[in-house]
Design a protein around this motif. Structure first.
Motif, PDB file in Angstrom:
ATOM      1  N   LEU A   1      -2.786   3.555 -14.849  1.00  0.00           N
ATOM      2  CA  LEU A   1      -2.132   2.704 -15.843  1.00  0.00           C
ATOM      3  C   LEU A   1      -3.117   1.725 -16.481  1.00  0.00           C
ATOM      4  CD1 LEU A   1       1.265   1.919 -14.074  1.00  0.00           C
ATOM      5  CD2 LEU A   1       0.892   3.389 -16.056  1.00  0.00           C
ATOM      6  N   VAL A   2      -3.939   1.090 -15.660  1.00  0.00           N
ATOM      7  CA  VAL A   2      -4.912   0.133 -16.199  1.00  0.00           C
ATOM      8  C   VAL A   2      -5.886   0.848 -17.137  1.00  0.00           C
ATOM      9  CG1 VAL A   2      -6.847  -1.386 -15.604  1.00  0.00           C
ATOM     10  CG2 VAL A   2      -4.710  -1.530 -14.311  1.00  0.00           C
ATOM     11  N   GLY A   3      -6.331   2.060 -16.758  1.00  0.00           N
ATOM     12  CA  GLY A   3      -7.220   2.830 -17.624  1.00  0.00           C
ATOM     13  C   GLY A   3      -6.589   3.124 -18.975  1.00  0.00           C
TER      14      GLY A   3
ATOM     15  N   GLN B   1      -0.299  -5.775 -14.705  1.00  0.00           N
ATOM     16  CA  GLN B   1      -0.013  -4.620 -13.856  1.00  0.00           C
ATOM     17  C   GLN B   1      -0.767  -4.693 -12.536  1.00  0.00           C
ATOM     18  OE1 GLN B   1       2.203  -1.749 -14.432  1.00  0.00           O
ATOM     19  NE2 GLN B   1       1.792  -1.938 -12.240  1.00  0.00           N
ATOM     20  N   CYS B   2      -2.032  -5.083 -12.591  1.00  0.00           N
ATOM     21  CA  CYS B   2      -2.840  -5.181 -11.370  1.00  0.00           C
ATOM     22  C   CYS B   2      -2.241  -6.184 -10.388  1.00  0.00           C
ATOM     23  CB  CYS B   2      -4.270  -5.583 -11.725  1.00  0.00           C
ATOM     24  SG  CYS B   2      -5.312  -5.925 -10.294  1.00  0.00           S
ATOM     25  N   LEU B   3      -1.879  -7.378 -10.856  1.00  0.00           N
ATOM     26  CA  LEU B   3      -1.345  -8.412  -9.965  1.00  0.00           C
ATOM     27  C   LEU B   3       0.026  -8.027  -9.414  1.00  0.00           C
ATOM     28  CD1 LEU B   3      -2.440 -11.665 -11.836  1.00  0.00           C
ATOM     29  CD2 LEU B   3      -3.575 -10.480  -9.942  1.00  0.00           C
ATOM     30  N   LYS B   4       0.832  -7.366 -10.237  1.00  0.00           N
ATOM     31  CA  LYS B   4       2.135  -6.896  -9.766  1.00  0.00           C
ATOM     32  C   LYS B   4       1.957  -5.844  -8.675  1.00  0.00           C
ATOM     33  CE  LYS B   4       6.353  -4.600 -11.402  1.00  0.00           C
ATOM     34  NZ  LYS B   4       7.021  -3.975 -12.587  1.00  0.00           N
ATOM     35  N   SER B   5       1.030  -4.926  -8.881  1.00  0.00           N
ATOM     36  CA  SER B   5       0.760  -3.899  -7.880  1.00  0.00           C
ATOM     37  C   SER B   5       0.216  -4.496  -6.586  1.00  0.00           C
ATOM     38  CB  SER B   5      -0.246  -2.885  -8.437  1.00  0.00           C
ATOM     39  OG  SER B   5       0.270  -2.217  -9.565  1.00  0.00           O
ATOM     40  N   LEU B   6      -0.634  -5.535  -6.724  1.00  0.00           N
ATOM     41  CA  LEU B   6      -1.214  -6.185  -5.550  1.00  0.00           C
ATOM     42  C   LEU B   6      -0.131  -6.787  -4.666  1.00  0.00           C
ATOM     43  CD1 LEU B   6      -3.588  -7.238  -3.873  1.00  0.00           C
ATOM     44  CD2 LEU B   6      -3.720  -9.192  -5.446  1.00  0.00           C
TER      45      LEU B   6
ATOM     46  N   ARG C   1      -7.208  -5.487   3.192  1.00  0.00           N
ATOM     47  CA  ARG C   1      -7.600  -4.213   2.597  1.00  0.00           C
ATOM     48  C   ARG C   1      -6.854  -3.961   1.276  1.00  0.00           C
ATOM     49  NH1 ARG C   1      -9.769  -0.188   5.638  1.00  0.00           N
ATOM     50  NH2 ARG C   1      -8.582  -0.782   7.499  1.00  0.00           N
ATOM     51  N   SER C   2      -5.597  -4.436   1.193  1.00  0.00           N
ATOM     52  CA  SER C   2      -4.798  -4.239  -0.023  1.00  0.00           C
ATOM     53  C   SER C   2      -5.478  -4.859  -1.240  1.00  0.00           C
ATOM     54  CB  SER C   2      -3.402  -4.840   0.153  1.00  0.00           C
ATOM     55  OG  SER C   2      -2.680  -4.164   1.158  1.00  0.00           O
ATOM     56  N   PHE C   3      -6.061  -6.057  -1.072  1.00  0.00           N
ATOM     57  CA  PHE C   3      -6.787  -6.697  -2.171  1.00  0.00           C
ATOM     58  C   PHE C   3      -7.873  -5.766  -2.699  1.00  0.00           C
ATOM     59  CE2 PHE C   3      -4.869 -10.505  -0.437  1.00  0.00           C
ATOM     60  CZ  PHE C   3      -4.770 -11.359  -1.523  1.00  0.00           C
ATOM     61  N   ASN C   4      -8.634  -5.189  -1.770  1.00  0.00           N
ATOM     62  CA  ASN C   4      -9.757  -4.346  -2.175  1.00  0.00           C
ATOM     63  C   ASN C   4      -9.301  -3.046  -2.816  1.00  0.00           C
ATOM     64  OD1 ASN C   4     -12.115  -5.929  -1.293  1.00  0.00           O
ATOM     65  ND2 ASN C   4     -11.182  -5.739   0.714  1.00  0.00           N
ATOM     66  N   LEU C   5      -8.297  -2.404  -2.235  1.00  0.00           N
ATOM     67  CA  LEU C   5      -7.816  -1.145  -2.785  1.00  0.00           C
ATOM     68  C   LEU C   5      -7.311  -1.316  -4.214  1.00  0.00           C
ATOM     69  CD1 LEU C   5      -5.890   0.338   0.287  1.00  0.00           C
ATOM     70  CD2 LEU C   5      -7.981   1.243  -0.732  1.00  0.00           C
ATOM     71  N   VAL C   6      -6.424  -2.268  -4.425  1.00  0.00           N
ATOM     72  CA  VAL C   6      -5.767  -2.408  -5.726  1.00  0.00           C
ATOM     73  C   VAL C   6      -6.708  -2.998  -6.776  1.00  0.00           C
ATOM     74  CG1 VAL C   6      -3.889  -3.532  -6.987  1.00  0.00           C
ATOM     75  CG2 VAL C   6      -3.465  -2.571  -4.710  1.00  0.00           C
ATOM     76  N   ILE C   7      -7.374  -4.092  -6.441  1.00  0.00           N
ATOM     77  CA  ILE C   7      -8.167  -4.778  -7.467  1.00  0.00           C
ATOM     78  C   ILE C   7      -9.446  -4.016  -7.790  1.00  0.00           C
ATOM     79  CG2 ILE C   7      -9.270  -6.925  -8.165  1.00  0.00           C
ATOM     80  CD1 ILE C   7      -7.366  -8.435  -6.370  1.00  0.00           C
ATOM     81  N   ILE C   8     -10.097  -3.441  -6.778  1.00  0.00           N
ATOM     82  CA  ILE C   8     -11.321  -2.683  -7.057  1.00  0.00           C
ATOM     83  C   ILE C   8     -11.016  -1.488  -7.953  1.00  0.00           C
ATOM     84  CG2 ILE C   8     -13.074  -1.187  -6.023  1.00  0.00           C
ATOM     85  CD1 ILE C   8     -13.278  -3.162  -3.723  1.00  0.00           C
ATOM     86  N   ASN C   9      -9.921  -0.774  -7.689  1.00  0.00           N
ATOM     87  CA  ASN C   9      -9.560   0.354  -8.547  1.00  0.00           C
ATOM     88  C   ASN C   9      -9.229  -0.111  -9.962  1.00  0.00           C
ATOM     89  OD1 ASN C   9     -10.023   2.374  -6.754  1.00  0.00           O
ATOM     90  ND2 ASN C   9      -7.898   2.931  -6.431  1.00  0.00           N
TER      91      ASN C   9
END
Length: 450
Positions: A294-296, A310-315, A364-372
């Motif tokens: 979605l971000v892409g 979208q990123c913050l909502k997913s996080l 780990r959730s921070f890294n998975l969602v925000i890094i992607n």
């Protein structure tokens, strides 16, 4: 023509969730079935897979660049370049992965010696590594084609392929481990054969789906006429993107080396515990991959506010789910470990590790969602720099100090994991909120497709 399509996160995420879960179940099926055969075999395959995972990260150089570029081109409605990137990435990753597979087949045993694997595990580990590693280019092609299909929004296709692959793998494991109908019991070698054959069949199916969805035709002259400057663009994104994974996997290999000092029982405990933790990871991985698509698309369409929100909502969703799922795993720890082993010491140590996992997984959730999300926007270097600093400066160093020097064993190593995930995660949140990534879009900035 690339059509205007809008997907809610859930519609993209649930097929990715099932696909990722089944990929992990594939490894769990190997472990669970091998645990009925020998605890030593579990440890041997666990160490061999550390090398396999490291090589798979090398394949991700191109596959991850493909996912990001294709998603941005789809968002920008640039059908021509989306098609070119797809074909170039498949060709390039086949050549690269085939070369690496040959190297792994030739030099697998020296690598296992270098990891100081106990002598009693060496033959089984090499049997697994030579077969799975020698055909690892099949997995590279599955990854690349799957990344393209997901970037177009066809996440269900890759899910169906993974379901079929897992069914075939479990059937093969059963035949070669338990030997019904007079079939020879091959143990670890049989598991390796089963894994490889199921991947070959999956590749055939996913390639046919790719041709159907993209309506592409293939010919040698067409492939030779492709603009291979796209490889350079793919690597500009893919190498830094995969670099973060490479830093993680090499750090994990060194930590595995530390665990071999503690003993075979510690190696086995780690494998069993991480197999259970995978059921927590899978939610975060699915949410992060759906968010990346979605971000892409948002970035390709220059809808930066939508991408940010979208990123913050997913996080938030990923953090809540990770806490709930890790708590459930701890609550049922005795029952879960009893599926794999009757060793009381392994079960007790594993329970303590699962308790620590309740703290570990939100980080780990921070890294998975925000890094992607950062990768999807083209901000690919910052996660690598922070990854190397934190994984090696914190995780590896603290694993040795706490786990080996202070003799806390696996407990000390898990504490080092917590420190690493939370430190990196908070830096990633700061980076996303800074909105620096809005100036990094590869499609608009480098190729002038705006």
């Amino acid at each position: 023509m690339i059509k205007e399509r809008k997907w809610p996160l859930f519609s993209l995420t649930w097929p990715i969730f099932i696909e990722t879960l089944l990929y992990m179940l594939m490894g769990n099926a190997d472990t669970l079935m091998l645990s009925q055969y020998s605890d030593g075999s579990v440890a041997a395959v666990g160490v061999a897979n550390q090398i396999v995972f490291l090589v798979i990260v090398m394949f991700e150089f191109i596959a991850m660049g493909t996912a990001i570029l294709t998603a941005q081109y789809v968002g920008a409605k640039d059908e021509k370049r989306a098609t070119e990137v797809s074909l170039v990435s498949i060709t390039a990753n086949f050549l690269f992965s085939f070369f690496l597979s040959i190297l792994l087949w030739l030099f697998g045993k020296p690598l296992l010696y270098a990891m100081k694997l106990p002598n009693e595990l060496l033959d089984e580990a090499y049997a697994y590594l030579s077969i799975v590693g020698g055909f690892l280019f099949i997995q590279a092609l599955i990854m690349t084609i799957g990344a393209i299909l997901k970037s177009y929004g066809y996440t269900r296709d890759t899910m169906y392929v993974t379901i079929g692959m897992n069914i075939l793998n479990v059937i093969g494991n059963y035949l070669f481990i338990f030997g019904p109908f007079g079939i020879p019991v091959l143990g670890v070698r049989g598991v390796a054969i089963s894994t490889t054959v199921s991947r070959i069949i999956a590749l055939i199916v996913i390639f046919l789906l790719f041709v159907k969805r993209t309506k592409l035709s293939f010919s040698p002259s067409q492939l030779l006429s492709l603009p291979f400057y796209h490889v350079r663009h793919l690597l500009k994104i893919g190498i830094p993107s995969a670099g973060e994974h490479l830093a993680y996997n090499t750090a994990q290999m060194l930590i595995t080396y530390f665990i071999t000092w503690i003993g075979t029982e510690a190696l086995t405990t780690r494998v069993y515990t991480q197999n259970m933790m995978m059921f927590v990871w899978v939610f975060g991985i699915a949410i992060s991959q759906g968010t990346q698509i979605l971000v892409g698309h948002f970035v390709g369409a220059k809808q930066y506010d939508d991408a940010y929100a979208q990123c913050l909502k997913s996080l938030r969703s990923a953090i809540v789910v990770s806490i709930l799922m890790s708590s459930v795993c701890f609550a049922f720890a005795d029952s879960l470990f009893s599926l794999f082993t009757t060793n009381k010491h392994i079960i007790e140590t594993g329970k303590r590790l699962l308790l620590l996992t309740i703290i570990l997984e939100p980080g780990r959730s921070f890294n998975l969602v925000i890094i992607n999300s950062l990768r999807a926007a083209g901000d690919v270097k910052f996660p690598v720099y922070m990854g190397i600093l934190s994984m090696w400066g914190v995780s590896v160093t603290a694993s040795y100090v706490l786990g080996i020097y202070f003799e806390l064993g696996l407990i000390g190593i898990w504490i080092s994991f917590i420190a690493d995930e939370w430190l990196r995660g908070l830096f990633m949140l700061w980076r996303w909120r800074s909105k620096t990534w809005q100036t990094k879009s590869f499609v608009h900035h480098h190729l002038g497709t705006a």
